[in-house]
Scaffold this motif. Structure first.
Motif, PDB file in Angstrom:
ATOM      1  N   TYR A 153     -63.033   6.266   5.392  1.00 27.23           N
ATOM      2  CA  TYR A 153     -62.689   7.391   6.256  1.00 27.23           C
ATOM      3  C   TYR A 153     -62.709   6.964   7.714  1.00 27.23           C
ATOM      4  O   TYR A 153     -63.368   5.997   8.090  1.00 27.23           O
ATOM      5  N   GLU A 158     -68.660  12.907  -0.554  1.00 27.25           N
ATOM      6  CA  GLU A 158     -67.581  13.868  -0.301  1.00 27.25           C
ATOM      7  C   GLU A 158     -67.786  14.491   1.082  1.00 27.25           C
ATOM      8  O   GLU A 158     -68.910  14.795   1.471  1.00 27.25           O
ATOM      9  N   LYS A 192     -62.910  16.745   5.692  1.00 28.91           N
ATOM     10  CA  LYS A 192     -61.843  15.759   5.499  1.00 28.91           C
ATOM     11  C   LYS A 192     -60.470  16.365   5.790  1.00 28.91           C
ATOM     12  O   LYS A 192     -60.103  17.381   5.202  1.00 28.91           O
ATOM     13  N   PHE A 236     -57.814   9.599   5.890  1.00 27.93           N
ATOM     14  CA  PHE A 236     -58.454  10.886   6.125  1.00 27.93           C
ATOM     15  C   PHE A 236     -59.491  10.770   7.237  1.00 27.93           C
ATOM     16  O   PHE A 236     -60.243   9.795   7.302  1.00 27.93           O
ATOM     17  N   ILE A 294     -62.809  12.508   9.265  1.00 27.24           N
ATOM     18  CA  ILE A 294     -63.943  13.406   9.020  1.00 27.24           C
ATOM     19  C   ILE A 294     -64.573  13.756  10.373  1.00 27.24           C
ATOM     20  O   ILE A 294     -64.463  13.005  11.339  1.00 27.24           O
TER      21      ILE A 294
END
Length: 126
Positions: A108, A12, A16, A26, A28
Motif C-alpha cells: 500500500y 485490511e 483503502k 491502493f 491508505i
C-alpha cells in the motif's frame, strides 16, 4: 520434524482507496496506518536527508531510497503487508506499483506522505 508454514499476515485497511496515478495501487490514510503500524512493514523511500529532516519519519519505518528499491526488493517479505511512505505520496506510489509488478500482493501507499502525516500532527521521529 515438521516445519509449520509461515502465517500470511495480511492487514485490511478500511481507508483503502484507488491511487489516481498508478493502476492497481491502493492508498491508505495516515491515521489508520498509525493505528496498525505494529502489524505492517513500513518502507520510507525518500532520501536520507529527508528521512532525518524537518518532516521526520514514521517511527519503525525502514529507509530504502526509491532509486535503490530494484536492488533491494528481493529482501522484502512477501508474506507481510508493506506500506510505502514518502514526502507527498508520489514516490511511494511509484514504489508500491514497482512492488506489485514484482509479485508483491499486500502493498500500500500512504496517502499524502509525511506532509499529511505532519499536518495531522501524528508522532514523528527525526
Amino acid at each position: 520434524m515438521t516445519v509449520k508454514p509461515m502465517a500470511f499476515t495480511t492487514v485490511e485497511f478500511e481507508t483503502k482507496t484507488e491511487n489516481p496515478n498508478y493502476e492497481g495501487v491502493f492508498d491508505i490514510a495516515p491515521a489508520e496506518l498509525q493505528q496498525k503500524m505494529n502489524q505492517v512493514k513500513m518502507i520510507d523511500v525518500r532520501q536520507p536527508d529527508e528521512f532525518t529532516g524537518e518532516l521526520g519519519h514514521v517511527g519503525g519505518a525502514e529507509l530504502i531510497v526509491l532509486d535503490t528499491l530494484p536492488s533491494q526488493i528481493a529482501n522484502l517479505p512477501k508474506d507481510q503487508t508493506i506500506v510505502f511512505i514518502c514526502r507527498s505520496g508520489a514516490r511511494s506510489g511509484n514504489a508500491t506499483a514497482y512492488a506489485l509488478m514484482n509479485g508483491f500482493t499486500n502493498v500500500y501507499n500512504m496517502k499524502g506522505g509525511m506532509l499529511l502525516w505532519n499536518q495531522l500532527q501524528l508522532p514523528v521521529e527525526r
